[in-house]
Design an enzyme around this catalytic site. Structure first.
Site, PDB file in Angstrom:
ATOM      1  N   ASN A   1      31.686   0.256  -0.462  1.00 38.93           N
ATOM      2  CA  ASN A   1      30.505   0.327  -0.035  1.00 38.93           C
ATOM      3  C   ASN A   1      30.038  -1.130   0.656  1.00 38.93           C
ATOM      4  O   ASN A   1      29.928  -1.135   1.829  1.00 38.93           O
ATOM      5  CB  ASN A   1      29.523   0.311  -1.209  1.00 38.93           C
ATOM      6  N   ASP A   2      30.259  -2.166  -0.060  1.00 38.68           N
ATOM      7  CA  ASP A   2      29.935  -3.471   0.813  1.00 38.68           C
ATOM      8  C   ASP A   2      31.007  -3.791   1.813  1.00 38.68           C
ATOM      9  O   ASP A   2      30.344  -4.293   2.958  1.00 38.68           O
ATOM     10  CB  ASP A   2      30.011  -4.516  -0.109  1.00 38.68           C
TER      11      ASP A   2
END
Ligand code: NAP
Length: 501
Positions: free
Chosen positions: A427-428
């Site tokens: 995600n990040d």
């Protein structure tokens, strides 16, 4: 293997701490309570020197081996053997060794190390590492405190300099690591804890601690001032980590690793123990180099790290808060067909792959695709997962060839020619706001630019956020499709579907 290393290291740390209460340096005062039991013979002295030399060489070769995934296992074994030699060498010091303490240290270290090695899951490695740092640093601080106490505070300037350095670094690393552990374990909230004037207060506290340290070098002997210095260092460790958010924790962890190593090196100076000086210096500087690399990967400056108070840097509208549109869900069978007929597929693993333990499943999918003539590569972000090298370790465990792993700089230029970028529980590290939104808390962090691929599919369980807690605009882009479910389960189903495609 990690388990063995932890066990040996922990036992060794406790062992070295408990066994080296000797007045070996010419600066130290002979304690009246000190009663040698037997004498070390010349042969034993040669053996001790040889074992320390061998241990030091093995540590260096071990580190060299661990710098590359292909030789990492061998490096680990060499370092383990080095630690064994250091322990055997220490045990040969008959005149200083109390075997009661040795056995107690070995028993405690073995039980704790073994339990941690067996029961702590890979996903909890960062907090486990934080605990190890805390143990090592506490051991170093205790050695320094006991040396000071045993000599009534009357130490030569040079010994006091090393001892003060050891105790200060050891104490602040102990509490700093314990707080890092609590934050990563979710026992304390992971967001930065800040207040007005925090930097000034922290710097004043550090300056007072250093002033006391210098005073004790110049005017030796004051127990109250020494223990005030130790107390302030313990408090400073907490204050140092308090304002740091969980997302920046990798940098802090490697910095604490560096502090713990330097504290051990200082312990070596105090005890005149060559292997501790060498091992501590290697640990300290490898930790420092890792800090620098992690800073780059997280886009944090070293000054920012050294002066604390980071992680609360971003102000203004948070990234992703104003994202447009909705997420597009894709069908598993459609994706299987798309993958089966693609020319090039890049897998981007993240923390979700680790929690799902999906490394074998992704390898199987890669095998099936490669058999069909698809070019398969893996894009590895340096802070994907929860510890440096997390993805490399997992994929190596599943026998993914090292030649298929591509670092961020290598793979980013390949995304425009990639047919499908499959994001697996990441995600990040694929959040385009880091690149596009200067107000984002992760602005400037290098990312894997999967949004430049012809098509992106994100495998995740639902609408969960990443480690930073930020919204990810990638999921709302027209190029992106979402495939919900546990990563391992989804990948296993994809393998079957590709077979049938
Ligand atoms: P991430 O930002 O933490 O995102 C992980 C994603 O995986 C989540 O959005 C979650 O969404 C999904 N997920 C969780 N379990 C899953 C499962 N069983 N199956 C499928 N998906 C699952 O991960 P990342 O992109 O790897 O980024 C790492 C982050 O950790 C960075 O912010 C980094 O700074 C930080 N960090 C890294 C280190 C290090 O040294 N590598 C250390 C500490 C912190 P759902 O809940 O919707 O499934």
């Amino acid at each position: 293997m990690l388990c063995t290393w932890n066990f040996v290291a922990l036992a060794g740390e406790i062992l070295l701490t408990q066994t080296q209460q000797k007045p070996t340096t010419k600066f130290q005062v002979q304690s009246s309570k000190y009663k040698p039991s037997t004498t070390t013979t010349t042969v034993q002295i040669y053996f001790i020197e040889f074992s320390y030399l061998l241990a030091s060489i093995l540590f260096i070769l071990g580190l060299k081996g661990m710098s590359h995934p292909e030789t990492a296992k061998r490096g680990m074994h060499l370092a383990e053997f080095g630690m064994l030699m250091a322990i055997i060498g220490t045990l040969m010091h008959h005149e200083i060794v109390s075997y009661t303490w040795i056995l107690s240290g070995l028993a405690v270290g073995s039980v704790v190390g073994l339990a941690m090695g067996v029961w702590v899951p890979m996903t909890a490695m960062p907090q486990r590492t934080a605990l190890s740092h805390a143990f090592g640093a506490f051991a170093a601080a205790l050695v320094g405190i006991s040396e000071f106490y045993r000599n009534g505070g009357h130490l030569e300037k040079i010994t006091m300099s090393a001892l003060g350095f050891e105790v200060m670094l050891g104490a602040l690393t102990t509490t700093g690591s314990l707080l890092a552990f609590a934050k990563l374990q979710g026992m304390v909230r992971g967001t930065p804890m800040t207040y007005k004037g925090q930097n000034v207060f922290n710097m004043a506290l550090l300056a007072t601690t250093i002033a006391l340290f210098i005073y004790l070098i110049v005017v030796p002997g004051s127990m109250p001032l020494f223990f005030t210095m130790v107390g302030l260092a313990f408090v400073f460790g907490l204050l140092l980590v308090m304002p740091i958010g969980s997302a920046d924790m990798p940098v802090v962890m490697s910095l604490l690793n560096s502090y713990a190593g330097l504290a051990s090196a200082a312990t070596g100076f105090v005890l005149s123990n060559k292997v501790l000086i060498i091992a501590g210096t290697l640990d300290g500087f490898s930790g420092f180099i890792l800090s620098v690399l992690m800073c780059r990967a997280m886009n944090r400056s070293m000054t920012n790290v050294l002066f604390g108070a980071f992680g609360s840097a971003a102000t203004g509208p948070a990234a992703g808060a104003d994202h447009q549109g909705s997420m597009r869900e894709v069908n598993l069978d459609d994706l299987a067909v798309q993958l089966a007929y693609a020319g090039k597929v890049v897998f981007v693993p993240g923390y979700g792959l680790a929690t799902a333990q999906a490394q074998h499943a992704v390898r199987e999918l890669a095998d099936v695709l490669e058999k069909r003539g698809v070019t398969v590569k893996y894009g590895i972000h340096p802070v994907a997962g929860r510890m440096p090298g997390h993805m490399n370790v997992l994929l190596a465990e599943a026998n993914v060839p090292y030649s298929s792993l591509y670092e961020l700089e290598q793979i980013n230029s390949e995304f425009p020619s990639t047919d499908v970028a499959v994001v697996i529980g990441a995600n990040d590290v694929v959040n385009p706001d880091a690149r596009d939104n200067p107000n984002s808390p992760i602005a400037g962090m290098p990312i894997l630019e999967v949004d430049h691929a012809k098509s992106v599919v994100v495998l995740k369980r639902g609408q969960g956020k990443g480690f930073s807690g930020l919204e990810n605009p990638l999921f709302f882009k027209p190029v992106t499709g979402m495939l919900y479910g546990d990563a391992k389960d989804t990948l296993n189903r994809l393998v079957r579907a590709v077979h049938e495609a």
